[in-house]
Design a protein around this motif. Structure first.
Motif, short mmCIF file in Angstrom:
data_model
loop_
_atom_site.label_atom_id
_atom_site.label_comp_id
_atom_site.label_asym_id
_atom_site.label_seq_id
_atom_site.Cartn_x
_atom_site.Cartn_y
_atom_site.Cartn_z
N GLU A 120 4.67 14.76 -10.60
CA GLU A 120 4.97 14.76 -12.18
C GLU A 120 4.13 15.42 -12.95
OE1 GLU A 120 7.93 14.11 -15.02
OE2 GLU A 120 7.96 13.98 -13.00
N ARG A 121 2.74 15.10 -12.77
CA ARG A 121 1.66 15.91 -13.38
C ARG A 121 1.77 17.50 -13.12
NH1 ARG A 121 -3.92 13.32 -12.53
NH2 ARG A 121 -4.52 14.97 -13.64
N MET A 122 1.98 17.69 -11.91
CA MET A 122 2.06 19.19 -11.58
C MET A 122 3.38 19.92 -11.81
SD MET A 122 0.85 18.84 -7.58
CE MET A 122 1.25 20.82 -7.27
N ARG A 123 4.48 19.16 -12.11
CA ARG A 123 5.62 19.50 -12.63
C ARG A 123 5.69 19.83 -14.21
NH1 ARG A 123 10.03 18.15 -15.79
NH2 ARG A 123 9.13 16.13 -15.98
N ILE A 124 4.94 18.98 -15.06
CA ILE A 124 4.57 18.98 -16.35
C ILE A 124 3.74 20.36 -16.66
CG2 ILE A 124 3.60 17.94 -18.38
CD1 ILE A 124 4.54 15.30 -17.16
N HIS A 135 1.47 9.53 -5.55
CA HIS A 135 1.98 10.61 -5.39
C HIS A 135 2.95 11.12 -6.36
CE1 HIS A 135 3.55 14.13 -2.50
NE2 HIS A 135 4.80 13.56 -2.68
N ARG A 136 3.94 10.36 -6.74
CA ARG A 136 4.77 10.58 -7.81
C ARG A 136 3.92 11.11 -9.07
NH1 ARG A 136 10.05 6.21 -7.15
NH2 ARG A 136 10.69 6.92 -4.99
N VAL A 137 3.12 10.32 -9.32
CA VAL A 137 2.19 10.73 -10.62
C VAL A 137 1.70 12.07 -10.55
CG1 VAL A 137 0.20 10.17 -11.83
CG2 VAL A 137 1.96 8.47 -11.11
N ARG A 193 0.80 -1.20 -0.11
CA ARG A 193 -0.02 -0.06 -0.04
C ARG A 193 0.86 1.35 0.00
NH1 ARG A 193 -3.62 -2.81 3.59
NH2 ARG A 193 -2.77 -1.83 5.31
N GLU A 194 2.02 1.22 0.73
CA GLU A 194 2.85 2.41 0.81
C GLU A 194 3.28 2.73 -0.68
OE1 GLU A 194 5.71 1.99 3.90
OE2 GLU A 194 4.71 2.95 5.22
N ARG A 195 3.78 1.38 -1.45
CA ARG A 195 4.50 1.61 -2.57
C ARG A 195 3.36 2.38 -3.49
NH1 ARG A 195 7.19 -3.15 -1.59
NH2 ARG A 195 5.28 -4.50 -2.43
N GLU A 196 1.93 1.72 -3.55
CA GLU A 196 0.95 2.28 -4.29
C GLU A 196 0.84 3.60 -3.92
OE1 GLU A 196 -2.34 -0.07 -3.79
OE2 GLU A 196 -1.48 -1.86 -4.81
N GLU A 197 0.86 4.13 -2.62
CA GLU A 197 0.51 5.56 -2.51
C GLU A 197 1.63 6.47 -2.79
OE1 GLU A 197 -1.48 8.57 -0.87
OE2 GLU A 197 -2.45 6.61 -0.92
N GLU A 198 3.02 5.82 -2.67
CA GLU A 198 4.11 6.73 -3.10
C GLU A 198 3.99 6.88 -4.67
OE1 GLU A 198 7.83 8.71 -3.21
OE2 GLU A 198 6.11 8.28 -1.61
N ALA A 199 3.54 5.78 -5.50
CA ALA A 199 3.56 5.82 -6.83
C ALA A 199 2.47 6.94 -7.08
CB ALA A 199 3.21 4.46 -7.49
#
Length: 397
Positions: A186-190, A181-183, A173-179
């Motif tokens: 990344e969308r905000m950065r783009i 969060h990164r998405v 679940r932590e990996r999914e949440e981190e993924a």
């Protein structure tokens, strides 16, 4: 058991089960032969062997029916005790394996109740054993200890497995949440990058086109000169947009063929582009310039670019001032403009549009702060302070 043995046992379950049952049978038969050899009045051997074999024959079903197998093995061991055999750990080997399985797989409270019933039955059979009635260590303590010990071991292994399963699920679940969060990051950065590229160049192009239209009749030479710069502005916009989109479409992090990210060294080009849009920009530098990391350099450039873009779009004045203040630990960027023929108008929204929001997000991501608002004497000011040390480039936009 070592890891290679565990893998080998898991790959051959039938062989592992056969070896386990054979080992337990050998231990149970050894207990019967021990009783037959050491006791003064030898108990019947073959009935004890038969009962031990019957108990071991029930073990392969201990996973699907743990309590039935526990009951069968307990009855067999009690019957062996009633025949006069010693109730040793070897004789109780099938019962301990069954109790371990029940504690490992069945409901926890029911498993402990089963262990209590089996222990009482074994102790009761020891009390009626005439030769062991006064030898309480062998007749009472021995069966009363081994069965609860097996139950405790099974419960311990069960808790460890449940903990490992819960930990694995939590980590997943932590990996999914981190993924996720990164998405989102990344969308905000783009979004910030595309906004800065498109909004800046299109604003300059719109200003240049409007100025050229205004001067088309009164000063056609100046209008033609502005139109020539307009093609340069749109070409620069296309190049930067192509570079950004090309970077997003790559499936690797290779930097071959990619232009370097813009930084404060491109500030003169930015000032020249603003001048082509009839915005006079004055740049002042205070202090000794400090080396900037690529991420921090890009952040500083984008903030100045967006601030000048807002001046071009919303300010009534045609002048702006950019101040770069360098200190050993901070870089302060200040972009101001005076009130012209019309007061500066801000985009609608609680945070004055996506331009100021993007600048504030960039500053916060770099560990700095940004303040923007009207000046008391008129005009508008954007002030940003960025730390030069302790900046994590991995979090830079």
């Amino acid at each position: 058991m070592s890891t290679p043995w565990q893998r080998r046992a898991a790959s051959r379950p039938r062989t592992t089960e056969a070896v386990t049952v054979a080992t337990v049978l050998a231990l149970a038969l050894s207990g019967c032969f021990l009783s037959y050899g050491v006791m003064s009045g030898p108990p019947p051997l073959w009935p004890g062997i038969t009962l031990s074999a019957l108990a071991c024959a029930a073990l392969p079903r201990r996973r699907s029916a743990p309590f039935r197998v526990l009951a069968v093995t307990a009855l067999c061991v009690v019957a062996v005790s009633a025949l006069g055999h010693l109730i040793t750990a070897m004789t109780m080997a099938p019962l301990m394996v069954a109790q371990y399985s029940a504690s490992l797989r069945a409901e926890r409270r029911a498993a402990w109740y089963g262990a209590l019933v089996v222990t009482v039955a074994l102790v009761g059979s020891g009390l009626f054993h005439t030769e062991l009635r006064h030898q309480w260590l062998i007749g009472l303590v021995n069966p009363a200890a081994w069965v609860p010990l097996s139950a405790a071991l099974g419960s311990y292994v069960r808790v460890r497995r449940e903990y490992a399963a819960a930990r694995t699920e939590h980590m997943a679940r932590e990996r999914e949440e981190e993924a996720r969060h990164r998405v989102v990051q990344e969308r905000m950065r783009i979004a910030r990058e595309l906004h800065d590229v498109v909004a800046h160049h299109l604003t300059l192009a719109n200003a240049q086109a409007g100025t050229a239209t205004h001067l088309a009749r009164s000063a056609p030479d100046q209008a033609y000169e502005i139109l020539s710069r307009l093609s340069e502005t749109t070409a620069a916009a296309l190049r930067e947009l192509k570079s950004t989109v090309g970077l997003l479409r790559q499936d690797t992090d290779s930097e071959d063929g990619l232009a370097p990210a813009p930084g404060l060294d491109r500030l003169p080009d930015l000032v020249a582009a603003c001048a082509a849009a009839d915005l006079a920009v004055t740049v002042t530098v205070e202090g000794d310039p400090q080396p900037l990391t690529p991420g921090l350099d890009l952040t500083a450039y984008r903030i100045v670019q967006e601030a000048l873009t807002n001046v071009t779009k919303h300010a009534g004045s045609r002048t702006a001032r950019v101040r770069l203040a360098h200190t050993p630990h901070f870089l302060t960027l200040t972009v101001t403009n005076d009130t012209g023929t019309a007061r500066p108008t801000l985009p609608p929204g609680p945070d004055h549009g996506f331009g100021l929001l993007g600048m504030r997000e960039r500053a916060l991501a770099a560990g700095g702060s940004l303040h923007a608002g009207p000046r008391p004497e008129g005009g508008f000011e954007v002030s940003c302070t960025l730390p030069l040390h302790g900046h994590d480039e991995s979090t830079a936009p």
